[in-house]
Design a protein around this motif. Sequence first.
Motif, PDB file in Angstrom:
ATOM      1  N   VAL A  35       0.840  -1.205   0.000  1.00 12.74           N
ATOM      2  CA  VAL A  35       0.000   0.000   0.000  1.00 12.74           C
ATOM      3  C   VAL A  35       0.874   1.253   0.000  1.00 12.74           C
ATOM      4  CG1 VAL A  35      -1.698   1.287   1.335  1.00 12.74           C
ATOM      5  CG2 VAL A  35      -1.968  -1.154   1.044  1.00 12.74           C
ATOM      6  N   LEU A  38       2.090   1.710  -3.497  1.00 15.07           N
ATOM      7  CA  LEU A  38       1.013   2.209  -4.353  1.00 15.07           C
ATOM      8  C   LEU A  38       0.773   3.701  -4.107  1.00 15.07           C
ATOM      9  CD1 LEU A  38      -1.104   1.376  -6.458  1.00 15.07           C
ATOM     10  CD2 LEU A  38      -2.667   0.954  -4.565  1.00 15.07           C
ATOM     11  N   CYS A  39       0.828   4.121  -2.870  1.00  6.38           N
ATOM     12  CA  CYS A  39       0.681   5.547  -2.552  1.00  6.38           C
ATOM     13  C   CYS A  39       1.853   6.352  -3.103  1.00  6.38           C
ATOM     14  CB  CYS A  39       0.553   5.751  -1.052  1.00  6.38           C
ATOM     15  SG  CYS A  39      -0.994   5.165  -0.374  1.00  6.38           S
ATOM     16  N   PHE A  54      -5.802   4.270  -8.637  1.00  7.96           N
ATOM     17  CA  PHE A  54      -5.988   3.887  -7.236  1.00  7.96           C
ATOM     18  C   PHE A  54      -7.442   3.468  -7.060  1.00  7.96           C
ATOM     19  CE2 PHE A  54      -6.240   4.473  -2.660  1.00  7.96           C
ATOM     20  CZ  PHE A  54      -5.015   3.965  -2.262  1.00  7.96           C
ATOM     21  N   TRP A  56     -10.118  -0.292  -5.998  1.00  7.53           N
ATOM     22  CA  TRP A  56     -10.155  -1.484  -5.137  1.00  7.53           C
ATOM     23  C   TRP A  56      -9.311  -2.626  -5.695  1.00  7.53           C
ATOM     24  CZ3 TRP A  56     -11.477  -0.926  -0.391  1.00  7.53           C
ATOM     25  CH2 TRP A  56     -12.409   0.036  -0.034  1.00  7.53           C
ATOM     26  N   SER A  58      -6.540  -2.444  -7.701  1.00  3.77           N
ATOM     27  CA  SER A  58      -5.109  -2.190  -7.530  1.00  3.77           C
ATOM     28  C   SER A  58      -4.714  -2.230  -6.055  1.00  3.77           C
ATOM     29  CB  SER A  58      -4.722  -0.849  -8.149  1.00  3.77           C
ATOM     30  OG  SER A  58      -5.377   0.208  -7.504  1.00  3.77           O
ATOM     31  N   LEU A  59      -5.612  -1.793  -5.191  1.00  5.17           N
ATOM     32  CA  LEU A  59      -5.334  -1.852  -3.755  1.00  5.17           C
ATOM     33  C   LEU A  59      -5.231  -3.300  -3.280  1.00  5.17           C
ATOM     34  CD1 LEU A  59      -4.985  -0.117  -1.213  1.00  5.17           C
ATOM     35  CD2 LEU A  59      -7.430  -0.369  -0.835  1.00  5.17           C
ATOM     36  N   SER A  62      -2.020  -4.825  -4.621  1.00  8.82           N
ATOM     37  CA  SER A  62      -0.830  -4.367  -3.900  1.00  8.82           C
ATOM     38  C   SER A  62      -0.770  -4.930  -2.489  1.00  8.82           C
ATOM     39  CB  SER A  62      -0.778  -2.844  -3.867  1.00  8.82           C
ATOM     40  OG  SER A  62      -1.832  -2.326  -3.107  1.00  8.82           O
ATOM     41  N   VAL A  63      -1.919  -5.198  -1.875  1.00  5.17           N
ATOM     42  CA  VAL A  63      -1.920  -5.794  -0.535  1.00  5.17           C
ATOM     43  C   VAL A  63      -1.405  -7.227  -0.599  1.00  5.17           C
ATOM     44  CG1 VAL A  63      -3.450  -6.691   1.256  1.00  5.17           C
ATOM     45  CG2 VAL A  63      -3.671  -4.335   0.510  1.00  5.17           C
TER      46      VAL A  63
END
Length: 81
Positions: A35, A38-39, A54, A56, A58-59, A62-63
């Motif tokens: 995360v 990604l940020c 950004f 759900w 891609s989040l 990345s998690v």
Amino acid sequence: MMYVLGAFFLIIALLIFKKSGNFFKAFLTSALGGVSALCAVSAVSLIVPVSVGFNWYSLAFSVFYSVPGVVFLLLSETFVF
């Protein structure tokens, strides 16, 4: 085919977390790194013309896949789309 390949790599990632001895600590450390990456990519996208959306998907990616997952998203955005 992509879903099968993604599920395969997700199972491998979860097995690696389990083998580390402390599943939740390894998973949370990996998720935090993903995360954060990604940020960071989203913040740098103001300067560089390549960005990752950004949302759900891609989040979640990345998690579960951490920094290599964010790099894969960035490369796929650059070369595929």
